[in-house]
Design a protein around this motif. Sequence first.
Motif, PDB file in Angstrom:
ATOM      1  N   PHE A 117      24.671  16.040  -6.369  1.00 41.38           N
ATOM      2  CA  PHE A 117      24.077  16.546  -7.596  1.00 41.38           C
ATOM      3  C   PHE A 117      23.190  15.500  -8.272  1.00 41.38           C
ATOM      4  O   PHE A 117      22.347  15.825  -9.080  1.00 41.38           O
ATOM      5  CB  PHE A 117      25.173  16.999  -8.567  1.00 41.38           C
ATOM      6  CG  PHE A 117      25.890  18.213  -8.087  1.00 41.38           C
ATOM      7  CD1 PHE A 117      27.004  18.097  -7.266  1.00 41.38           C
ATOM      8  CD2 PHE A 117      25.439  19.474  -8.420  1.00 41.38           C
ATOM      9  CE1 PHE A 117      27.664  19.230  -6.819  1.00 41.38           C
ATOM     10  CE2 PHE A 117      26.104  20.594  -7.980  1.00 41.38           C
ATOM     11  CZ  PHE A 117      27.214  20.467  -7.173  1.00 41.38           C
ATOM     12  N   SER A 118      23.392  14.244  -7.968  1.00 43.59           N
ATOM     13  CA  SER A 118      22.530  13.189  -8.487  1.00 43.59           C
ATOM     14  C   SER A 118      22.628  12.007  -7.547  1.00 43.59           C
ATOM     15  O   SER A 118      23.388  12.012  -6.588  1.00 43.59           O
ATOM     16  CB  SER A 118      22.963  12.795  -9.909  1.00 43.59           C
ATOM     17  OG  SER A 118      24.251  12.201  -9.879  1.00 43.59           O
ATOM     18  N   SER A 119      21.856  10.987  -7.831  1.00 45.20           N
ATOM     19  CA  SER A 119      21.857   9.823  -6.948  1.00 45.20           C
ATOM     20  C   SER A 119      23.161   9.055  -7.019  1.00 45.20           C
ATOM     21  O   SER A 119      23.522   8.353  -6.084  1.00 45.20           O
ATOM     22  CB  SER A 119      20.686   8.900  -7.324  1.00 45.20           C
ATOM     23  OG  SER A 119      20.805   8.509  -8.686  1.00 45.20           O
ATOM     24  N   ASN A 120      23.882   9.173  -8.118  1.00 39.31           N
ATOM     25  CA  ASN A 120      25.112   8.407  -8.291  1.00 39.31           C
ATOM     26  C   ASN A 120      26.365   9.267  -8.246  1.00 39.31           C
ATOM     27  O   ASN A 120      27.464   8.778  -8.459  1.00 39.31           O
ATOM     28  CB  ASN A 120      25.082   7.658  -9.635  1.00 39.31           C
ATOM     29  CG  ASN A 120      23.911   6.697  -9.721  1.00 39.31           C
ATOM     30  OD1 ASN A 120      23.561   6.063  -8.728  1.00 39.31           O
ATOM     31  ND2 ASN A 120      23.311   6.603 -10.905  1.00 39.31           N
ATOM     32  N   GLN A 121      26.205  10.558  -8.003  1.00 38.06           N
ATOM     33  CA  GLN A 121      27.352  11.451  -8.113  1.00 38.06           C
ATOM     34  C   GLN A 121      27.341  12.448  -6.960  1.00 38.06           C
ATOM     35  O   GLN A 121      26.299  12.956  -6.575  1.00 38.06           O
ATOM     36  CB  GLN A 121      27.286  12.207  -9.451  1.00 38.06           C
ATOM     37  CG  GLN A 121      28.493  13.089  -9.713  1.00 38.06           C
ATOM     38  CD  GLN A 121      28.351  13.817 -11.039  1.00 38.06           C
ATOM     39  OE1 GLN A 121      27.304  13.729 -11.673  1.00 38.06           O
ATOM     40  NE2 GLN A 121      29.370  14.510 -11.450  1.00 38.06           N
ATOM     41  N   SER A 122      28.477  12.692  -6.404  1.00 33.69           N
ATOM     42  CA  SER A 122      28.600  13.691  -5.347  1.00 33.69           C
ATOM     43  C   SER A 122      29.890  14.461  -5.550  1.00 33.69           C
ATOM     44  O   SER A 122      30.850  13.955  -6.122  1.00 33.69           O
ATOM     45  CB  SER A 122      28.580  13.043  -3.954  1.00 33.69           C
ATOM     46  OG  SER A 122      29.713  12.224  -3.792  1.00 33.69           O
ATOM     47  N   LEU A 123      29.893  15.685  -5.065  1.00 34.56           N
ATOM     48  CA  LEU A 123      31.052  16.552  -5.245  1.00 34.56           C
ATOM     49  C   LEU A 123      31.407  17.170  -3.904  1.00 34.56           C
ATOM     50  O   LEU A 123      30.535  17.650  -3.184  1.00 34.56           O
ATOM     51  CB  LEU A 123      30.733  17.658  -6.259  1.00 34.56           C
ATOM     52  CG  LEU A 123      31.837  18.691  -6.512  1.00 34.56           C
ATOM     53  CD1 LEU A 123      33.038  18.022  -7.167  1.00 34.56           C
ATOM     54  CD2 LEU A 123      31.305  19.822  -7.375  1.00 34.56           C
ATOM     55  N   LYS A 124      32.690  17.128  -3.575  1.00 36.30           N
ATOM     56  CA  LYS A 124      33.139  17.734  -2.332  1.00 36.30           C
ATOM     57  C   LYS A 124      33.409  19.218  -2.548  1.00 36.30           C
ATOM     58  O   LYS A 124      34.240  19.592  -3.369  1.00 36.30           O
ATOM     59  CB  LYS A 124      34.404  17.041  -1.826  1.00 36.30           C
ATOM     60  CG  LYS A 124      34.125  15.803  -1.000  1.00 36.30           C
ATOM     61  CD  LYS A 124      35.353  15.378  -0.224  1.00 36.30           C
ATOM     62  CE  LYS A 124      34.999  14.246   0.738  1.00 36.30           C
ATOM     63  NZ  LYS A 124      36.171  13.850   1.539  1.00 36.30           N
ATOM     64  N   ILE A 125      32.692  20.039  -1.801  1.00 31.04           N
ATOM     65  CA  ILE A 125      32.862  21.482  -1.886  1.00 31.04           C
ATOM     66  C   ILE A 125      33.594  21.942  -0.633  1.00 31.04           C
ATOM     67  O   ILE A 125      33.138  21.697   0.484  1.00 31.04           O
ATOM     68  CB  ILE A 125      31.498  22.189  -1.993  1.00 31.04           C
ATOM     69  CG1 ILE A 125      30.718  21.647  -3.181  1.00 31.04           C
ATOM     70  CG2 ILE A 125      31.680  23.688  -2.107  1.00 31.04           C
ATOM     71  CD1 ILE A 125      29.304  22.167  -3.257  1.00 31.04           C
ATOM     72  N   GLU A 126      34.718  22.582  -0.811  1.00 34.17           N
ATOM     73  CA  GLU A 126      35.502  23.063   0.322  1.00 34.17           C
ATOM     74  C   GLU A 126      35.179  24.527   0.574  1.00 34.17           C
ATOM     75  O   GLU A 126      35.488  25.397  -0.245  1.00 34.17           O
ATOM     76  CB  GLU A 126      36.997  22.878   0.055  1.00 34.17           C
ATOM     77  CG  GLU A 126      37.433  21.423   0.011  1.00 34.17           C
ATOM     78  CD  GLU A 126      38.935  21.288  -0.085  1.00 34.17           C
ATOM     79  OE1 GLU A 126      39.587  22.294  -0.430  1.00 34.17           O
ATOM     80  OE2 GLU A 126      39.458  20.200   0.192  1.00 34.17           O
ATOM     81  N   LEU A 127      34.532  24.793   1.700  1.00 32.51           N
ATOM     82  CA  LEU A 127      34.166  26.150   2.066  1.00 32.51           C
ATOM     83  C   LEU A 127      35.143  26.684   3.110  1.00 32.51           C
ATOM     84  O   LEU A 127      35.505  25.964   4.048  1.00 32.51           O
ATOM     85  CB  LEU A 127      32.744  26.188   2.632  1.00 32.51           C
ATOM     86  CG  LEU A 127      31.619  25.801   1.668  1.00 32.51           C
ATOM     87  CD1 LEU A 127      30.282  25.849   2.385  1.00 32.51           C
ATOM     88  CD2 LEU A 127      31.606  26.723   0.462  1.00 32.51           C
ATOM     89  N   PRO A 128      35.576  27.925   2.969  1.00 29.23           N
ATOM     90  CA  PRO A 128      36.487  28.494   3.969  1.00 29.23           C
ATOM     91  C   PRO A 128      35.756  28.798   5.268  1.00 29.23           C
ATOM     92  O   PRO A 128      34.599  29.221   5.266  1.00 29.23           O
ATOM     93  CB  PRO A 128      36.984  29.779   3.295  1.00 29.23           C
ATOM     94  CG  PRO A 128      35.904  30.146   2.343  1.00 29.23           C
ATOM     95  CD  PRO A 128      35.296  28.858   1.869  1.00 29.23           C
ATOM     96  N   LYS A 129      36.437  28.577   6.367  1.00 28.15           N
ATOM     97  CA  LYS A 129      35.903  28.890   7.691  1.00 28.15           C
ATOM     98  C   LYS A 129      37.022  29.426   8.562  1.00 28.15           C
ATOM     99  O   LYS A 129      38.201  29.178   8.305  1.00 28.15           O
ATOM    100  CB  LYS A 129      35.285  27.646   8.343  1.00 28.15           C
ATOM    101  CG  LYS A 129      33.924  27.261   7.797  1.00 28.15           C
ATOM    102  CD  LYS A 129      33.285  26.190   8.657  1.00 28.15           C
ATOM    103  CE  LYS A 129      31.869  25.885   8.197  1.00 28.15           C
ATOM    104  NZ  LYS A 129      31.212  24.880   9.066  1.00 28.15           N
ATOM    105  N   LEU A 130      36.622  30.155   9.599  1.00 25.02           N
ATOM    106  CA  LEU A 130      37.598  30.667  10.553  1.00 25.02           C
ATOM    107  C   LEU A 130      37.878  29.604  11.609  1.00 25.02           C
ATOM    108  O   LEU A 130      36.971  28.880  12.029  1.00 25.02           O
ATOM    109  CB  LEU A 130      37.078  31.943  11.214  1.00 25.02           C
ATOM    110  CG  LEU A 130      36.942  33.160  10.295  1.00 25.02           C
ATOM    111  CD1 LEU A 130      36.273  34.302  11.031  1.00 25.02           C
ATOM    112  CD2 LEU A 130      38.296  33.598   9.765  1.00 25.02           C
ATOM    113  N   SER A 131      39.114  29.537  12.037  1.00 23.15           N
ATOM    114  CA  SER A 131      39.504  28.517  13.006  1.00 23.15           C
ATOM    115  C   SER A 131      38.840  28.771  14.354  1.00 23.15           C
ATOM    116  O   SER A 131      38.547  29.916  14.727  1.00 23.15           O
ATOM    117  CB  SER A 131      41.021  28.508  13.175  1.00 23.15           C
ATOM    118  OG  SER A 131      41.463  29.714  13.768  1.00 23.15           O
ATOM    119  N   ALA A 132      38.619  27.691  15.084  1.00 23.14           N
ATOM    120  CA  ALA A 132      37.978  27.795  16.396  1.00 23.14           C
ATOM    121  C   ALA A 132      38.851  28.567  17.382  1.00 23.14           C
ATOM    122  O   ALA A 132      38.336  29.288  18.247  1.00 23.14           O
ATOM    123  CB  ALA A 132      37.680  26.397  16.931  1.00 23.14           C
TER     124      ALA A 132
END
Length: 328
Positions: free
Chosen positions: A161-176
């Motif tokens: 979101f900025s040069s000094n800040q990041s956010l971990k977004i957890e997206l759902p996925k189906l297992s392999a």
Amino acid sequence: MLPVFVLASVVILGATTIMGIVTNSLIVVVNVADKIKGKSFNPSDLILVTLGMSNITFQFTMTVNDFSIILWSDLYFSDAVYGTFKALLYSTIFASFWFTVCLSVYYCLQIVIFTHPFLVRLKLGMSRLVPFFLGASVFTSLVISIPALWSIYKDPQNGNFSSNQSLKIELPKLSAVYLFSSNIIGCSLPLMLVGISNSLILKSLISKSTMLEKNKSDVYSPRTEARERAARTVGCLLLLYMAFYIFQILMFINFFPPSSPGFCTCLMAIYVYSPLQSIILIFGSPKLKKTLLNLLGFLKKCGNEQKETPKILFIKLRVQRTLNCKES
């Protein structure tokens, strides 16, 4: 403002949805209307009606799924909603594939001459077995789709979101594991069966045409024409199936990054699958083809009448004005 990719996807999805619903509804309405009128309802008609209804459900589910991603992404990517949509979407896709198998096998049994006792009995009893095969297709699709509800895991992705800040977004996925197993049963196995049916049909037609050439017979019976039409239908369905299968696999394994040209191509191919399949089925059936051509002719006639009406009114008004001038 929405990105160009999203706008293009929405437009194409809307167009293919309308086209798919119209063409598949035509298949269902024509055959059901014939049944209501008391006409014969053979097994192929039953399969076509089932395929048409399945494609309508698939088209509607896919449209709601993709619009939900665009409009309500936060809600869509919750575990419950994401799993539900995937289960619904995969069940309709797998059902359509297995219904295609039913149609291909039915045509194969009608065209190819078998000598094995089991295949002979299967051919003789196919009319009674078609409803059972269709029910088994629905059951199989549900069995391999429902596990999607509990085959979800979180895939963390970094969102800057900025040069000094990041956010971990957890997206759902189906297992392999689920994707692999469901793909084998729901996609690969039906594709193999359709391919085998198509090969047997082509082999039978080639051998029969060779026999006709040896006998120097120029007889082209309606039965031969029907066989060739069925072979063309199964062949076109196989080619469409293979293309959809390849693009679907590429989407499953995330081969292309989102918004890339390759990803867009895969998405468009998936969007047009249902309309193209219904068009193949319509042109493979003389009854459906005739109905479609009559409908298009009627719409063209109505359009021409609407274009001619203003000219007639203009001429009438002009004649009336001339008469009024003479009287005055």
